[in-house]
Design an enzyme around this catalytic site. Structure first.
Site, PDB file in Angstrom:
ATOM      1  NE  ARG B  20      -3.766  -0.262   2.480  1.00 52.24           N
ATOM      2  CZ  ARG B  20      -4.894  -0.080   1.817  1.00 52.24           C
ATOM      3  NH1 ARG B  20      -5.227  -0.870   0.827  1.00 52.24           N
ATOM      4  NH2 ARG B  20      -5.703   0.906   2.134  1.00 52.24           N
ATOM      5  CB  CYS B  34      -8.855  10.547 -10.691  1.00 50.74           C
ATOM      6  SG  CYS B  34     -10.006   9.301 -10.083  1.00 50.74           S
ATOM      7  CG  ASN B 141     -12.285   3.973   4.362  1.00 49.60           C
ATOM      8  OD1 ASN B 141     -13.116   3.419   5.077  1.00 49.60           O
ATOM      9  ND2 ASN B 141     -11.090   3.468   4.138  1.00 49.60           N
ATOM     10  CB  ALA B 148     -11.077   8.703   1.776  1.00 49.62           C
ATOM     11  CB  SER B 149      -5.872   7.376  -0.171  1.00 48.25           C
ATOM     12  OG  SER B 149      -6.364   6.175  -0.714  1.00 48.25           O
ATOM     13  CG  HIS B 154     -13.060   4.327  -4.072  1.00 49.07           C
ATOM     14  ND1 HIS B 154     -12.772   5.643  -3.767  1.00 49.07           N
ATOM     15  CD2 HIS B 154     -12.265   3.579  -3.263  1.00 49.07           C
ATOM     16  CE1 HIS B 154     -11.835   5.684  -2.832  1.00 49.07           C
ATOM     17  NE2 HIS B 154     -11.511   4.449  -2.498  1.00 49.07           N
ATOM     18  CG  HIS B 278     -30.571  -9.152  12.076  1.00 46.39           C
ATOM     19  ND1 HIS B 278     -31.834  -9.423  12.554  1.00 46.39           N
ATOM     20  CD2 HIS B 278     -30.728  -8.157  11.169  1.00 46.39           C
ATOM     21  CE1 HIS B 278     -32.715  -8.621  11.970  1.00 46.39           C
ATOM     22  NE2 HIS B 278     -32.065  -7.838  11.126  1.00 46.39           N
TER      23      HIS B 278
END
Lengths: 326, 326
Positions: B20, B34, B141, B148-149, B154, B278
């Site tokens: 990562r 992006c 996220n 979030a990155s 997404h 549940h």
């Protein structure tokens, strides 16, 4: 009315306290006048102690003006059933660590750090003697990423009418390990860490500081007494040796991590007899852009192994978060 | 080599994954192109599916280019003892929700939201059939405060060789409740919430959305099927009714909270037979300046009660965090 509710699905507790709304935040508002600086002593509720006595105090212990829990609340036994809750009864103090508006364990003298831990310990002992209190916890939030609201160096001591879930889980794990092995899980861990060496950050004759095997956070560090001791408030603890460990650990963290935000929490045995528990300090750095899904998912994703983190800290390397983890 | 380690003190899991490091972050770096925008489809690993087929896709499901876990890793059974770990074996997908660089459940059409949940559900079903996979989790996220990155809308689907601790705890609590009461704890909770009304945010014939009694976070919301159903991937789920609930909840959240950051996690029964579980969705908003000591302390301090939060959301009031909680 403050209230404590139990998360029956996850096992944790949530304290609801309206009193904290409106408290000053000098991260959000630069016009805030620091209530902990000398000359504004009357802005805190009446002092519990100051050291040394007189005008030129170095440390003050005061009740939190915006407490999460208060002794004014009626103590209610937690109810059992679908919705478990208790009254918001408890104690919430603030320890102002220095008259200076900045600084930290990395810059304080050994004598000062020793005194701070002696006061933490003394106050935890006092709080644990109060009626209906089951736990005393010291914690410290530094930096905006760690949820701090004031920059002036300070820590908090809270007396709770319940045992925090983290301590319950640790106690359960440790008890079941003790049953099987007649040994303390923490004692075994620290012995192993010292033998393996790769996760050790600092060690002296009384304490070892290491990045735990399953570190949840970048540069997470635990400081633990080498000799088995359940209680942080025990007079057997050597706070001079601890002060050396604390100063060394925070100096290393501040050298390697720029603009360090962190939470520090002292875990000690709850009120009563818990001879198998082993007190320790958890330091949880909060680096920018931390993920947040861990709360709901039950797992963490961490891209820095504790062995690498400990090496960076031991060697005094600079860690560039933006370069490493973006 | 990716690796999963067990936090033997706290019971959670930590995934260590070097892959990562180096992944793009358009919150930290505005020059990042992006990888999810149309025209850059080749920047993701080969697609699992797109909907609809052809050039003008609306949704794409792709393997994560920076996976936390991979199928290339050898599966190791978790070891038992002082240090428990397993190989970093697993599956990690990304669902690109739209060709547009912005948007969210609050702005998507009902048809699109329904399709997204159908794909989540279908993929979770597939992942759970893979060898050595014990759990499939959907999470999302949004915003920098939630870790979030990338801004492009997404979500992520992860296949794990273990059961996450949150789900284990929920399962344990639910099983012991079932033993005593011959009823599902979640079913009882939702029935009660509907009766009490004060924490309900939205309700239709199939789903209810409510702020849970012990909400850990400001505006925490759970969406739950009214009828008992253990599996999110069950064909019995009505994703059209769910889409209405999801759209309503996120519209309300975005109306009341400016610059909303949040984590969304779908909790479903693990692989195998778990008839008492549940499934439900947990939405955990991350408002600025959140405290962080909860990780070590085992309790949360929250100054907004779920009853107040639900009322703000139902009435469409604007919540000013800086004014309320500073």
């Amino acid at each position: 009315m403050p209230e404590i509710r139990k998360d029956i699905f996850g096992g944790g507790w949530v304290i609801y306290s309206g009193k904290r709304i409106g408290r000053p935040n000098d991260y959000a508002d630069f016009k805030v006048k620091c209530p902990f600086c000398p000359g504004r002593e009357e802005e805190t509720p009446p002092e519990i102690l100051r050291w040394p006595k007189g005008k030129n105090w170095q440390i003050r212990l005061v009740p939190n003006r915006y407490p999460a829990l208060t002794k004014e609340e009626i103590f209610l036994k937690p109810s059992c059933g679908l919705y478990e809750y208790a009254g918001g009864y408890g104690i919430h103090d603030v320890l102002v660590e220095t008259p200076e508006h900045k600084g930290g364990f990395e810059s304080f003298s050994i004598e000062k750090i020793k005194k701070i831990f002696e006061i933490y310990s003394m106050r935890c002992g006092e709080i644990k003697k109060e009626k209906n209190i089951k736990y005393a916890m010291v914690f410290k939030n530094v930096g905006k990423n760690a949820g701090a609201s004031l920059r002036h160096p300070h820590s908090q001591i809270i007396g709770l009418p319940l045992i925090p879930s983290t301590v319950s889980w640790e106690t359960e794990k440790n008890e079941s390990f003790w049953e099987k092995n007649s040994k303390c899980l923490f004692c075994e861990t620290i012995k192993n860490e010292i033998k393996i060496k790769s996760r050790i950050v600092y060690e002296n004759s009384k304490y070892a500081a290491f990045c735990p095997f399953a570190s949840r956070f970048f540069f997470e560090i635990w400081i633990m007494p080498k000799k088995h001791e359940p209680y942080f408030e025990s007079p057997k603890n050597d706070f001079l040796a601890l002060a050396y460990a604390v100063k060394k650990v925070f100096s290393a963290l501040n050298r390697s991590v720029k603009d360090l935000s962190y939470n520090m929490i002292i875990h000690s045995a709850p009120c009563g007899e818990h001879p198998h528990y082993h007190w320790h300090i958890e330091i949880l750095p909060k680096l920018a852009s931390m993920a947040g899904f861990e709360w709901g998912s039950g797992f963490h994703i961490n891209s820095l192994r504790p062995e690498e983190a400990a090496e960076i800290l031991r060697k005094g390397k600079i860690f560039n978060f933006d370069k490493e983890e973006k």
